[in-house]
Write an enzyme that holds these catalytic residues in place. Structure first.
Site, PDB file in Angstrom:
ATOM      1  N   ASP A 236       0.874  -1.166   0.000  1.00  0.00           N
ATOM      2  CA  ASP A 236       0.000   0.000   0.000  1.00  0.00           C
ATOM      3  C   ASP A 236       0.911   1.217   0.000  1.00  0.00           C
ATOM      4  O   ASP A 236       1.357   1.659   1.046  1.00  0.00           O
ATOM      5  CB  ASP A 236      -0.875  -0.061   1.273  1.00  0.00           C
ATOM      6  CG  ASP A 236      -1.883   1.067   1.342  1.00  0.00           C
ATOM      7  OD1 ASP A 236      -1.938   1.864   0.393  1.00  0.00           O
ATOM      8  OD2 ASP A 236      -2.612   1.146   2.335  1.00  0.00           O
TER       9      ASP A 236
ATOM     10  N   ARG B 217       5.836   3.032   3.164  1.00  0.00           N
ATOM     11  CA  ARG B 217       6.065   1.856   4.024  1.00  0.00           C
ATOM     12  C   ARG B 217       7.550   1.592   4.296  1.00  0.00           C
ATOM     13  O   ARG B 217       7.871   0.839   5.210  1.00  0.00           O
ATOM     14  CB  ARG B 217       5.475   0.603   3.358  1.00  0.00           C
ATOM     15  CG  ARG B 217       3.996   0.706   3.041  1.00  0.00           C
ATOM     16  CD  ARG B 217       3.162   0.728   4.290  1.00  0.00           C
ATOM     17  NE  ARG B 217       1.764   1.032   4.007  1.00  0.00           N
ATOM     18  CZ  ARG B 217       0.870   1.362   4.925  1.00  0.00           C
ATOM     19  NH1 ARG B 217       1.226   1.428   6.194  1.00  0.00           N
ATOM     20  NH2 ARG B 217      -0.370   1.624   4.605  1.00  0.00           N
TER      21      ARG B 217
ATOM     22  N   ARG C  98      -4.792  12.112   1.208  1.00  0.00           N
ATOM     23  CA  ARG C  98      -4.706  10.944   0.327  1.00  0.00           C
ATOM     24  C   ARG C  98      -5.601  11.091  -0.911  1.00  0.00           C
ATOM     25  O   ARG C  98      -5.546  10.273  -1.818  1.00  0.00           O
ATOM     26  CB  ARG C  98      -5.108   9.691   1.107  1.00  0.00           C
ATOM     27  CG  ARG C  98      -4.261   9.470   2.346  1.00  0.00           C
ATOM     28  CD  ARG C  98      -4.890   8.446   3.278  1.00  0.00           C
ATOM     29  NE  ARG C  98      -4.936   7.136   2.683  1.00  0.00           N
ATOM     30  CZ  ARG C  98      -5.659   6.120   3.163  1.00  0.00           C
ATOM     31  NH1 ARG C  98      -6.407   6.302   4.254  1.00  0.00           N
ATOM     32  NH2 ARG C  98      -5.656   4.962   2.581  1.00  0.00           N
TER      33      ARG C  98
ATOM     34  N   LYS D 209      -9.526   3.039  -5.123  1.00  0.00           N
ATOM     35  CA  LYS D 209     -10.099   2.732  -3.808  1.00  0.00           C
ATOM     36  C   LYS D 209     -10.644   4.028  -3.201  1.00  0.00           C
ATOM     37  O   LYS D 209     -10.316   5.112  -3.678  1.00  0.00           O
ATOM     38  CB  LYS D 209      -9.049   2.091  -2.887  1.00  0.00           C
ATOM     39  CG  LYS D 209      -7.890   3.019  -2.501  1.00  0.00           C
ATOM     40  CD  LYS D 209      -6.887   2.286  -1.618  1.00  0.00           C
ATOM     41  CE  LYS D 209      -5.797   3.232  -1.160  1.00  0.00           C
ATOM     42  NZ  LYS D 209      -4.748   2.562  -0.379  1.00  0.00           N
ATOM     43  N   HIS D 210     -11.499   4.019  -2.193  1.00  0.00           N
ATOM     44  CA  HIS D 210     -12.128   2.919  -1.484  1.00  0.00           C
ATOM     45  C   HIS D 210     -13.600   2.915  -1.868  1.00  0.00           C
ATOM     46  O   HIS D 210     -14.353   3.709  -1.319  1.00  0.00           O
ATOM     47  CB  HIS D 210     -12.012   3.115   0.025  1.00  0.00           C
ATOM     48  CG  HIS D 210     -10.621   3.353   0.530  1.00  0.00           C
ATOM     49  ND1 HIS D 210     -10.003   4.600   0.495  1.00  0.00           N
ATOM     50  CD2 HIS D 210      -9.720   2.496   1.101  1.00  0.00           C
ATOM     51  CE1 HIS D 210      -8.784   4.499   1.039  1.00  0.00           C
ATOM     52  NE2 HIS D 210      -8.599   3.247   1.409  1.00  0.00           N
TER      53      HIS D 210
ATOM     54  N   HIS E  51     -10.296   2.279  10.211  1.00  0.00           N
ATOM     55  CA  HIS E  51      -9.372   1.428  10.974  1.00  0.00           C
ATOM     56  C   HIS E  51      -9.905   1.238  12.395  1.00  0.00           C
ATOM     57  O   HIS E  51      -9.583   0.270  13.071  1.00  0.00           O
ATOM     58  CB  HIS E  51      -7.980   2.064  11.046  1.00  0.00           C
ATOM     59  CG  HIS E  51      -7.304   2.183   9.724  1.00  0.00           C
ATOM     60  ND1 HIS E  51      -7.277   3.359   9.017  1.00  0.00           N
ATOM     61  CD2 HIS E  51      -6.645   1.264   8.977  1.00  0.00           C
ATOM     62  CE1 HIS E  51      -6.622   3.160   7.882  1.00  0.00           C
ATOM     63  NE2 HIS E  51      -6.227   1.900   7.840  1.00  0.00           N
TER      64      HIS E  51
ATOM     65  N   ASP F 292     -10.645  -4.248   1.358  1.00  0.00           N
ATOM     66  CA  ASP F 292      -9.746  -3.502   2.237  1.00  0.00           C
ATOM     67  C   ASP F 292      -9.310  -4.470   3.348  1.00  0.00           C
ATOM     68  O   ASP F 292      -9.831  -5.588   3.459  1.00  0.00           O
ATOM     69  CB  ASP F 292     -10.469  -2.269   2.812  1.00  0.00           C
ATOM     70  CG  ASP F 292      -9.497  -1.151   3.201  1.00  0.00           C
ATOM     71  OD1 ASP F 292      -8.291  -1.421   3.301  1.00  0.00           O
ATOM     72  OD2 ASP F 292      -9.970  -0.019   3.404  1.00  0.00           O
TER      73      ASP F 292
END
Length: 499
Positions: A88, A96, A158, A188-189, A201, A275
């Site tokens: 991701d 990341r 984002r 996405k999403h 989350h 997801d």
């Protein structure tokens, strides 16, 4: 292959780069015993659902990139069918992995004033090449969410912005660039996470809009992509009661949303990715291990991301799904692997990055997006004030002398002697939590100074944080840099100096 082996190809559990040897062996066991189809790489367990800027000071780890390449080689070597490797990385591997190229956030690219689609496609392409060279086949990006709620806790920077058409065009451009680089990408999403006030989350966001409103805004970027042949879409964990007969069911496990709306009405024929199945919006609904995975499969997901119950999930799907349903999904996943070159796995050498070329791209982009968003800049006046000892400078939320002040060819005087002050604010976080990481007392000091004498504010960071810096009318001018990159600092310095 038997039914269980075919189902296993849908699973892409999380693989953590910084982890214990015991956990690396547990992944090896999943590969050997369950014969999973893929892995989704994250930095570490601590940071799995967090973005990079939030954890930089918490984790003292090094060699992330080399470690990831080593793990990809290690896991691929023992897999009967080569693994589909995902990450991701919305703004590149750097989301990341430290010490890899970082690209501008979507909100920054949304501010490009010229040839935006061309530049965004180029960014997607460069990002994709970084990933392809690193043994990654899919980037779980870009966001096609329209950020119409400025207080959205999870989308914000984002998203390419709050204009539906622009988001549609730029999300597709980013997708196209990644595809051109030879990797997979996904919008996405679905059905659109931009107008929500809950972080999925942590809980279940609920979007209270009519179907007509959704079609005009949230669904439009996805339809735009579908009409142009987008091959992958990730479904988010958010409820849209208007599309599910009034039920507050997450889209990711809703057959009405995936099967009936996305595949039926909207005509999507590609791969549907869930997801992360460990997110609080869904994980608490089905305490029985494997049930969530079955619900996600039944709803129409082809790839199940970040499942915590792989073996139970495979078993549950095998009990409930027909052979025909399993075969359809298995064929889709295998065709995807063939298209992305997964089946020809060769051990990966650690690639090097062309940092000079990356910096040139960053500079070209910054020259287009850095903007005077309020007031006017008069470089001649700034030069004469500096020569007369009447120009002040103060920077905020920095710990060391930065690139910016070194680029400024001005002599600065103490604030109390200055007639005009340049205020450089380096916003600590790109997320809205705790006022984007800005201390309230410091913010009050900035507002007071802006009221006491003419100030030019330089905002290095997420433009959504500007609301915490007082009224724009209290400032003589505001330059938005969007990011803190050195290239951005150089462009802002030239703007102030009239170069």
């Amino acid at each position: 292959m038997n039914k269980h082996q075919k189902i296993a190809q849908c699973f892409s559990p999380a693989a953590f780069i910084h982890d214990t040897e015991e956990n690396y062996l547990a992944i090896e066991m999943l590969i050997r015993e369950q014969e999973i189809g893929g892995l989704t790489f994250f930095h570490s367990r601590h940071s799995a659902a967090a973005n990079f800027e939030e954890r930089a000071e918490i984790l003292a780890v090094s060699g992330t990139f080399e470690k990831m390449i080593g793990l990809i080689n290690r896991y691929q070597t023992i897999s009967k069918i080569p693994l589909l490797i995902s990450i991701d990385g919305e703004y590149g591997l750097a989301m990341r992995v430290e010490k890899t190229p970082q690209y501008p956030f979507a909100i920054t690219l949304g501010a490009l004033k010229k040839d935006a689609e061309k530049w965004v496609e180029e960014v997607g392409y460069r990002m994709g090449l970084d990933m392809k060279r690193s043994g990654i086949h899919i980037n779980l990006a870009p966001c096609a969410d329209v950020n119409t709620n400025p207080n959205n806790p999870v989308i914000g920077y984002r998203s390419f912005g709050d204009q539906t058409e622009k988001v549609a065009r730029l999300a597709f451009a980013a997708y196209s660039g990644m595809k051109k680089a030879g990797i997979g990408a996904c919008l996405k999403h679905f059905p659109g996470h931009g107008d929500t006030a809950t972080d999925s989350h942590l809980g279940l966001p609920i979007l209270h809009k009519t179907k007509a409103e959704l079609e005009m805004e949230e669904l439009l970027p996805f339809q735009y992509g579908i009409d142009r042949g987008v091959e992958m879409i990730m479904v988010g964990h958010l409820a849209v009661p208007a599309l599910t007969e009034g039920k507050d069911i997450p889209a990711s496990i809703s057959r009405e949303l995936i099967n009936d709306l996305l595949k039926g009405e909207m005509g999507f024929k590609g791969i549907v990715i869930s997801d992360a199945l460990n997110m609080k919006a869904v994980v608490n609904r089905y305490p029985e291990p494997g049930e969530l995975e079955w619900q996600a499969f039944y709803a129409g997901n082809d790839i199940l991301c970040f499942s915590d119950h792989v073996a139970d999930g495979i078993e549950k799907i095998a009990q409930n799904a027909s052979d025909e349903e399993v075969d359809v999904v298995f064929e889709k996943v295998m065709n995807l692997k063939k298209r992305l070159g997964v089946m020809e796995f060769q051990p990966i050498e650690i690639p090097s990055f062309d940092w000079e070329s990356h910096s040139q791209l960053q500079k070209a982009l910054a020259e287009s997006y850095v903007s005077v968003i309020s007031g006017n800049i008069n470089p001649a006046e700034l030069h004469s004030l500096a020569e007369a000892g009447k120009l002040g400078y103060r920077e905020y939320f920095t710990t060391e002398t930065n690139h910016f002040i070194k680029q400024l060819d001005f002599s600065f005087s103490p604030i109390d002697q200055a007639e005009k002050v340049i205020l450089a604010v380096f916003v600590p976080s790109h997320k809205p939590l705790n006022q984007f990481g800005m201390d309230q007392s410091v913010l009050e000091g900035i507002k007071e100074l802006a009221k006491s004498k003419p100030c030019i504010l330089i905002h290095f960071g997420n433009p959504l944080a500007l609301k915490h810096l007082g009224e724009l009318e209290d400032l003589e001018a505001v330059i938005c840099g969007y990011q803190g990159f050195e290239e951005v600092q150089g462009v802002v310095a030239k703007t102030l100096q009239g170069l």
